[in-house]
Write a protein that holds these residues in place. Structure first.
Motif, short mmCIF file in Angstrom:
data_model
loop_
_atom_site.label_atom_id
_atom_site.label_comp_id
_atom_site.label_asym_id
_atom_site.label_seq_id
_atom_site.Cartn_x
_atom_site.Cartn_y
_atom_site.Cartn_z
N ARG A 35 -5.08 -0.62 -54.24
CA ARG A 35 -4.99 -1.92 -53.64
C ARG A 35 -3.65 -2.61 -53.36
O ARG A 35 -3.05 -2.52 -54.34
N GLN A 72 -0.83 -5.45 -53.50
CA GLN A 72 -0.56 -6.69 -54.16
C GLN A 72 0.13 -7.55 -53.24
O GLN A 72 0.96 -7.10 -52.54
N GLU A 104 -5.92 -16.99 -51.89
CA GLU A 104 -5.98 -15.87 -53.29
C GLU A 104 -7.55 -15.38 -53.12
O GLU A 104 -7.67 -14.30 -53.23
N ARG A 158 -4.99 -7.32 -54.29
CA ARG A 158 -4.65 -8.02 -55.69
C ARG A 158 -3.82 -9.23 -55.43
O ARG A 158 -2.51 -8.93 -55.36
N VAL A 202 -1.45 -12.54 -56.00
CA VAL A 202 -0.61 -13.31 -57.29
C VAL A 202 0.01 -14.42 -56.53
O VAL A 202 0.67 -14.31 -55.59
N SER A 214 6.12 -6.97 -53.96
CA SER A 214 4.70 -6.86 -53.75
C SER A 214 4.62 -6.27 -52.28
O SER A 214 5.64 -5.82 -51.73
N ASP A 215 3.40 -5.92 -52.09
CA ASP A 215 3.34 -5.08 -50.73
C ASP A 215 3.17 -6.16 -49.37
O ASP A 215 3.42 -5.68 -48.35
#
Ligand code: AMP
Ligand code: MG
Length: 406
Positions: free
Chosen positions: A177, A179, A210, A219, A221, A243-244
């Motif tokens: 997944r 982030q 979100e 996911r 954040v 993060s991605d």
């Protein structure tokens, strides 16, 4: 200003599926298989009974002198156990559904087609002849050892979970997944547990984004809200670098304090800024360092709509999905769309199937600050660019937000 199609193409051109990982089977639903899954055993693993009844030799089921044959019952075999002796000529064994067929037997007769003297009966009468193979589920009938059952790229749903469980994959190779760091911007934006103060509004976007990101499979954040200063944005972007994807809202327009683009240019690059659409013209895309950044507008409806059009496909591509876009259907716009926009207009609407066609009702005031226009909307009616008006009862394309991607 670029078109929606060009924007999506340019964004997706920069996005790639994430590396594979292993997750426990119970967490694999919704993810995409990173490898072919090959059966290591036959399924079923052994020939077993499809019925509660008696295992026998099929030739022993033929009537004798017009009478049902009577066989000697030598024991029973329940599901989960293996018979300790074979079925021989003139004998039968009680058998339960799923139990291994004992050696010697080539058929099972269901209990309803027999007569016997209670559960401990030492005999059974066979009321109807059965052919060899009757009610026997052969080993490997469903899956063969060595056979590819689920190819790489398969989206794992409940049925695939069942197959993976059958094959014994306690850990499943999947694309992990993404982030996604979610950042609000604006000196006016306060958190949801704060009382309103003069000039302030609550942070709806971060929570909306979100939830939408999680629903897309990411996911999320939340990184809170950056002030409208370069220092504050730099600090928040620093926190987002692992993060991605970074998704921001607000601060990408033309105001004095719309600094997201500046920091993107300073710390990475801007791919494009502004799309010929409404709501949501001020969308920016680029990178901070190597992390892609999708800068969505501040108006909550614009943020919601542009997430659906761009954010969700990005996350799905990272997740390894190949179907990235919501399907479109032709709808009858019952109430029409009167306000002509020069930009492509995505009008929130409720679409339902009625009397053989899809009928759309728009959700009222379409201002990009009118959050209640999202309520009950399961579709976006697409009004082409160039000041097009849709009369009541006119036709349009609608993007179905509650249908699976195609
Ligand atoms: P901006 O693009 O930053 O000028 O923001 C456009 C509009 O969206 C302004 O009215 C902002 O107050 C509003 N806005 C920006 N961020 C948020 C947020 N996180 N939640 C709700 N409204 C916001
Ligand atoms: Mg702002």
């Amino acid at each position: 200003m670029i078109s929606v199609e060009e924007a999506l193409e340019r964004i997706l051109g920069e996005i790639h599926p994430l590396p594979p990982t292993q997750v426990p089977l119970a967490e694999a639903a919704g993810l995409v298989l990173a490898e072919d899954v090959v059966a290591r055993e036959d399924m079923p693993p052994f020939a077993n009974s499809a019925m509660d009844g008696f295992a026998l030799r099929s030739q022993d089921s033929q009537p004798r002198a017009g009478q049902p044959p009577r066989l000697r019952v030598t024991g029973g075999v329940a599901a989960g156990y293996v018979a300790d002796h074979a079925v021989e000529e003139g004998t039968a064994m009680r058998i339960m559904t799923g139990a291994p067929v004992p050696p010697g037997a080539d058929a099972v007769i269901q209990v309803e087609l027999t007569r016997y003297d209670g559960p401990q009966s030492s005999w059974v009468e066979i009321l109807q002849p059965v052919a060899a193979g009757t009610n026997i589920r052969p080993a490997g009938e469903d899956m063969r050892s060595g056979q590819t059952i689920l190819p790489q790229g398969t989206e794992i749903g409940p049925w695939e979970i069942g197959i993976l469980a059958t094959l014994g994959l306690a850990m499943v190779p999947v694309i992990r997944r993404p982030q996604v760091a979610i950042l609000g911007t604006g000196d006016e934006v306060i958190d949801v547990d704060q009382p309103l103060q003069p000039g302030k509004i609550r942070n709806s976007n971060s929570y909306l984004l979100e939830a939408a990101s999680a629903r897309a499979g990411a996911r999320p954040v939340r990184l809170g809200v950056a002030r409208d200063t370069a220092e504050s944005l730099r600090e928040k972007f620093g926190q987002a670098l692992g993060s991605d994807l970074i998704i921001t809202s607000g601060g990408v327009s033309v105001g004095d304090f719309d600094l997201v683009k500046n920091i993107m240019a300073e710390q990475g690059e801007i791919n494009f800024w502004r799309i010929n659409m409404r709501p949501g013209k001020p969308v920016a895309f680029g990178h901070i360092g190597r992390t892609p950044l999708l800068g969505l507008p501040g108006n909550p409806v614009s943020a919601a709509v542009t997430f659906e059009l761009f954010g969700r496909p990005v996350l799905r591509k990272m997740l390894g999905h190949t179907r990235l876009q919501r399907p479109q259907v032709e709808v009858i716009v019952e109430d029409g769309v009167a306000d002509k926009a020069m930009r492509r207009h995505y009008v929130r609407a409720h679409v339902q199937w009625r009397a053989g066609r899809f009928v759309a009702h728009t959700t009222g005031n379409q201002g990009s600050h009118i959050m209640t226009s999202l309520l009950n909307a399961n579709a976006l009616v697409i009004v082409p660019e160039g000041g097009v008006e849709i009369p009541p009862g006119g036709k349009a394309q609608a993007m179905m937000l509650d249908w699976p991607e195609i």
